[in-house]
Design a protein around this motif. Structure first.
Motif, short mmCIF file in Angstrom:
data_model
loop_
_atom_site.label_atom_id
_atom_site.label_comp_id
_atom_site.label_asym_id
_atom_site.label_seq_id
_atom_site.Cartn_x
_atom_site.Cartn_y
_atom_site.Cartn_z
N ILE A 149 0.86 -1.18 0.00
CA ILE A 149 0.00 0.00 0.00
C ILE A 149 0.89 1.23 0.00
CG2 ILE A 149 -1.74 1.30 1.26
CD1 ILE A 149 -2.63 -1.39 2.48
N VAL A 150 0.75 2.07 -0.99
CA VAL A 150 1.53 3.30 -1.09
C VAL A 150 0.68 4.45 -0.58
CG1 VAL A 150 2.74 4.85 -2.65
CG2 VAL A 150 2.77 2.38 -3.07
N VAL A 151 1.21 5.14 0.40
CA VAL A 151 0.49 6.26 1.00
C VAL A 151 0.97 7.55 0.36
CG1 VAL A 151 -0.01 7.50 3.13
CG2 VAL A 151 0.27 5.01 3.16
N GLU A 152 0.04 8.36 -0.10
CA GLU A 152 0.38 9.67 -0.65
C GLU A 152 -0.38 10.71 0.15
OE1 GLU A 152 0.25 10.20 -4.88
OE2 GLU A 152 0.46 8.05 -5.19
N PHE A 153 0.28 11.80 0.44
CA PHE A 153 -0.35 12.87 1.20
C PHE A 153 -0.13 14.19 0.50
CE2 PHE A 153 -0.03 16.40 4.16
CZ PHE A 153 -1.29 16.36 4.73
N GLU A 154 -1.16 14.95 0.40
CA GLU A 154 -1.06 16.32 -0.11
C GLU A 154 -1.91 17.17 0.82
OE1 GLU A 154 -2.38 18.58 -4.10
OE2 GLU A 154 -1.16 16.79 -4.36
N SER A 155 -1.36 18.29 1.24
CA SER A 155 -2.09 19.12 2.18
C SER A 155 -3.38 19.65 1.54
CB SER A 155 -1.21 20.28 2.66
OG SER A 155 -0.83 21.08 1.57
N PRO A 156 -4.38 19.92 2.34
CA PRO A 156 -5.65 20.41 1.81
C PRO A 156 -5.47 21.70 1.01
CG PRO A 156 -5.80 19.99 4.16
CD PRO A 156 -4.37 19.84 3.77
N GLU A 157 -6.01 21.70 -0.18
CA GLU A 157 -6.01 22.90 -1.04
C GLU A 157 -4.62 23.50 -1.21
OE1 GLU A 157 -9.03 25.67 0.15
OE2 GLU A 157 -10.39 24.05 0.69
N LYS A 158 -3.58 22.66 -1.22
CA LYS A 158 -2.20 23.09 -1.43
C LYS A 158 -1.73 24.11 -0.40
CE LYS A 158 -1.93 21.33 -5.79
NZ LYS A 158 -1.19 20.20 -6.11
N ARG B 245 0.45 25.55 2.67
CA ARG B 245 1.85 25.43 3.05
C ARG B 245 1.95 25.07 4.54
NH1 ARG B 245 3.66 24.10 -1.36
NH2 ARG B 245 3.32 25.58 -3.02
N PRO B 246 3.12 24.58 5.00
CA PRO B 246 3.26 24.13 6.39
C PRO B 246 2.87 25.17 7.43
CG PRO B 246 5.16 23.44 5.13
CD PRO B 246 4.34 24.34 4.23
N ALA B 247 3.26 26.41 7.25
CA ALA B 247 2.92 27.44 8.23
C ALA B 247 1.42 27.66 8.30
CB ALA B 247 3.62 28.75 7.90
N GLU B 248 0.76 27.63 7.17
CA GLU B 248 -0.69 27.82 7.14
C GLU B 248 -1.41 26.69 7.89
OE1 GLU B 248 -1.35 30.06 2.90
OE2 GLU B 248 -0.82 27.93 2.86
N VAL B 249 -0.98 25.47 7.64
CA VAL B 249 -1.59 24.32 8.30
C VAL B 249 -1.33 24.37 9.80
CG1 VAL B 249 -1.61 21.81 8.49
CG2 VAL B 249 -1.49 22.88 6.25
N GLY B 250 -0.10 24.71 10.19
CA GLY B 250 0.24 24.79 11.60
C GLY B 250 -0.58 25.82 12.34
N VAL B 251 -0.78 26.96 11.73
CA VAL B 251 -1.57 28.02 12.36
C VAL B 251 -3.04 27.61 12.42
CG1 VAL B 251 -2.38 30.41 12.12
CG2 VAL B 251 0.03 29.87 11.79
N LEU B 252 -3.54 26.95 11.40
CA LEU B 252 -4.93 26.49 11.42
C LEU B 252 -5.17 25.46 12.53
CD1 LEU B 252 -5.77 26.15 7.63
CD2 LEU B 252 -6.71 27.81 9.24
#
Length: 65
Positions: A7-16, A18-25
């Motif tokens: 099983i190959v796991v692929e991850f892409e952050s929601p709506e592209k 960036r790390p800082a945006e996700v961390g703050v959210l």
């Protein structure tokens, strides 16, 4: 189905995002982890370079001059 399947796991952050945006959210604040992740992200996308410097002591001579 006796054979094991890979099983190959692929991850892409929601709506592209960036790390800082996700961390703050996630925790509603920008902390050191968010900044560090952004530095790595920028290097990975070719906007900056990470260099390893050899240090001779507490402060490298190249920094002092």
């Amino acid at each position: 189905m006796g054979a094991h399947e890979t099983i190959v796991v692929e991850f892409e952050s929601p709506e592209k995002l960036r790390p800082a945006e996700v961390g703050v959210l996630i925790d509603e604040r920008a902390d050191t982890l968010d900044v560090t992740a952004t530095i790595i992200d920028l290097a990975g996308r070719g906007f900056s370079r990470l260099l390893k410097l050899k240090r001779n002591g507490f402060l490298d001579q190249r920094i002092m001059n």
